[in-house]
Scaffold this active site. Sequence first.
Site, short mmCIF file in Angstrom:
data_model
loop_
_atom_site.label_atom_id
_atom_site.label_comp_id
_atom_site.label_asym_id
_atom_site.label_seq_id
_atom_site.Cartn_x
_atom_site.Cartn_y
_atom_site.Cartn_z
N HIS A 1 46.35 58.54 56.35
CA HIS A 1 46.19 60.07 55.32
C HIS A 1 44.97 60.52 56.06
CE1 HIS A 1 45.15 62.43 52.06
NE2 HIS A 1 46.33 62.90 52.05
N CYS B 1 47.33 90.78 62.57
CA CYS B 1 46.25 90.06 62.00
C CYS B 1 46.59 88.83 60.98
CB CYS B 1 45.32 90.91 61.39
SG CYS B 1 45.80 91.79 59.91
C1 PEP Z 1 48.44 89.22 55.84
O1 PEP Z 1 49.00 89.65 54.74
O2 PEP Z 1 49.21 89.19 56.63
C2 PEP Z 1 47.04 89.41 55.72
C3 PEP Z 1 46.50 89.16 56.84
O3 PEP Z 1 46.19 89.54 54.52
P1 PEP Z 1 46.33 88.41 53.54
O4 PEP Z 1 46.60 87.20 54.19
O5 PEP Z 1 44.46 88.55 53.20
O6 PEP Z 1 47.13 88.72 52.45
#
Ligand code: PEP
Length: 845
Positions: A424, A800
């Site tokens: 683990h 992102c």
């Molecule tokens: C997302 O929603 O992809 C993002 C980058 O924002 P969070 O993860 O902060 O909601």
Amino acid sequence: MQQDDPHITLITPTAPVAAKTHGGRAKCLQRLVRLDLPVPRTVALSFDAVHQIAAGQMPDMGDLLAPFGNAALLCVRPSSEDPDWGGPGAVLNIGMNDAVHADLADRLGKEAAATLYLRFVQSYAIHVARLDPDTFESITHTGPAGLAAALDAYEDEAEEEFPQEPAVQLAAVLRSMARAWEGTTARLLRQAKGAPVDAGLGLVVQEMVFGVGQGESGSGVIQLVSSETGLPQITGRYLSQSQGRDALRGEASLYLERDPRGPSLEELAPQAFADLIEYTKLMRVKLRAEMQAEFTIENGKVWLLDGVRVPRSTRAAVRIAVQLATDGIIPPQEALMRVDPRMLSELLHRQVDPNAPRDRLARGIAASPGAATGRIVFSASEAQASASRDEPCILVRRETSPEDIRGMHAAVAVLTERGGMTSHAAVIGRGLGLPCVVGATELRFHLRKKTLTAPDGRVLRAGDVITVDGTSGEILAGAAPLLESAQDDTFQTLMGWADAERDIAVRANADTPADALTARNFNAEGIGLCRTEHMFFEADRLIVMREMIFANTAQDRRAALERLLPMQRADFTELFRIMQGQPVCIRLLDPPLHEFLPHDRAGHRELADALDLPLSDVTRRVEALGEYNPMLGMRGVRLGITVPEIYDMQARAIFEATIEASRDGAPVVPEIMIPLVSAKREVELVKTHIDAVAAAVRNETGQKFDYRIGVMVETPRAALRAGDIAPHCAFLSFGTNDLTQMTYGLSRDDAGRFMSTYVQQGVFPEDPFHTLDQEGVGELLRLAAERGRAAHPDLVLSICGEHGGSPESIDFCRAAGFDYVSCSPFRVPVARLAAAQIAVRDKIG
Ligand code: PEP
Ligand code: MG
């Protein structure tokens, strides 16, 4: 058999042999033959031929044996397409029978001839006739006595004499190896190593060179670099009077090169050693790879039986690829293709400085790479307490279990008494990128007394500082000097080549100065997502934030925000300074406000104290802020529209920080990102506010600055309406975490409960929160990119969400015309290399 038979082929320089049809070993042997190296005569059987053998259709054994003459002994080795997929073990000395034995006893001596025969009977009995291994492995006699015992045992167990006919022996060996490959266990094993379901097996039948007998005879293995570091180091062993890979096991084995630790082949047989080095060097240059050669010396003459790629750690893989390119043996582009980007993350952790002295307490199993220093704690809750005091700690447990996960998150490293590479602690440690040593049984663990005792008697207690080196498996006393491993020169060279090839930018998601420093260290080209909410969770800010949330009037709210303003300004100034003029994309506040409020009664009481309010007021207000479905509620831009003062404060903090950081550093052009947009009007309204704040700051300060406003595409509607939205912003960044959640209608926080069932039953090929769903979510991305760019040709596009760092998503985003991907700092090098590989693959087709 004909030389041009595509299925059963004598390996010559021109024979039709390919890795795709005959396997890597057969192809490698052909390359050695082409180099005129001393390779024993070899016949390659294609995947198809072996498949037919497994189905009971044997080739003409007379034809197969013809190239080897009458009395020669043979061996059969597996040759799968990729050597890493494994295969059945080699069988040596096929053709050995009473007559050959008698002949060899005259030529090589009784002892040597009996050794060869004994070895064959043992492996034939166990692997081909499938007799009880214990019976044959327990034969302790060697030479003629051992042979007699083995032949008797064979007759007893198999109820027939040991087969004497070479063709019969060979056919049985081929059949058993072919069938072993098709067995379920073998198939599952190789699939786990990445082999396709229908991966084929080739076999090579090779004339034996005896490693036993007169003159200097023996066998061994050689490579020119260390498998751990990739640095030049003649590595391997040689054992006189041995066959196969015995030298790697034998205690009497010699070093190859002269060595202070013991006798070497270089001293024993200098000419053979020199030949061996020359051959291996030639292989490196001509086969364009660091090779490990299996060799046999027969009466002083060196033979090469086999070559495989040197087994290697990730660190070694990078060094080997870079060195081959630096030596002009392969082009840098090819070096890039030879390193698996996913493996790079192993190298991205801190390491103990190899040149620093080490005060070693004990050694265990190196289960997760990297090194960390901290104070010893003996429980998960102590680890969490330590982390909340910002004190790095090492979690010490007998073994870990799921209840320790939070403690592991809080610790900088983990040390356990029990466990192995798949325990683990090891598995979780690797997943978290947490240095981890398991199975440290040299230390005595007294968990009740909370002490560890080292073999030299030193006693360590809770709170003592140690360093865990998860790369070497060592536990060191005190704080060992650590190196940021990304500074390794060959790693940097490789990443430099990657940057020259790739054609999509890579930024990092970074919320804190520490993240930003890591991002810079890994050469991220800016910050693609700074989630500002993390800045409000620190104790001194949280209380002001709560005051702001509880404010009854806009005026009270503004007063609280005014106290938050300098803190935000300082945060942004620091980020801008660290990033030195590189783009920094700041996301305005996103989560629902009640996430900042305490959830239990004790927390409510504390808040009532701090705000000087009756407890009932606090409880009521907290309840009133609750939502049935907060992820779809008052969050993101909806906050910006309904409580505009928050975004106004953040915009002001960004602009004032821009002026401050630009004053003494590179000019900053901040990027401001609006989260959770679903309609054009939201963007218009927020943009009007931000523009007004910018105008006010310009007026007040008399300073000029630029900025860019962008939209985070996280709702399907924003993707569909990208054509409306794009004219109002400079960039669109896809938040694929929320976009996946909303496209599937699948909660990011709850899907874990049933995701494995869904994946197991093939409903989803993969967890879409880990691997971008290119079909559904991907269609929205493509559509939004097209519509957005059609309405605004200079629109900058990026991703992102967590998917941003994975090689498949990078490929997808690049094909859709994105400008950059943004991912967590530790994945930046992985993304840089993956992006380079995709670009190279496209260039070379
Ligand atoms: C997302 O929603 O992809 C993002 C980058 O924002 P969070 O993860 O902060 O909601
Ligand atoms: Mg989001």
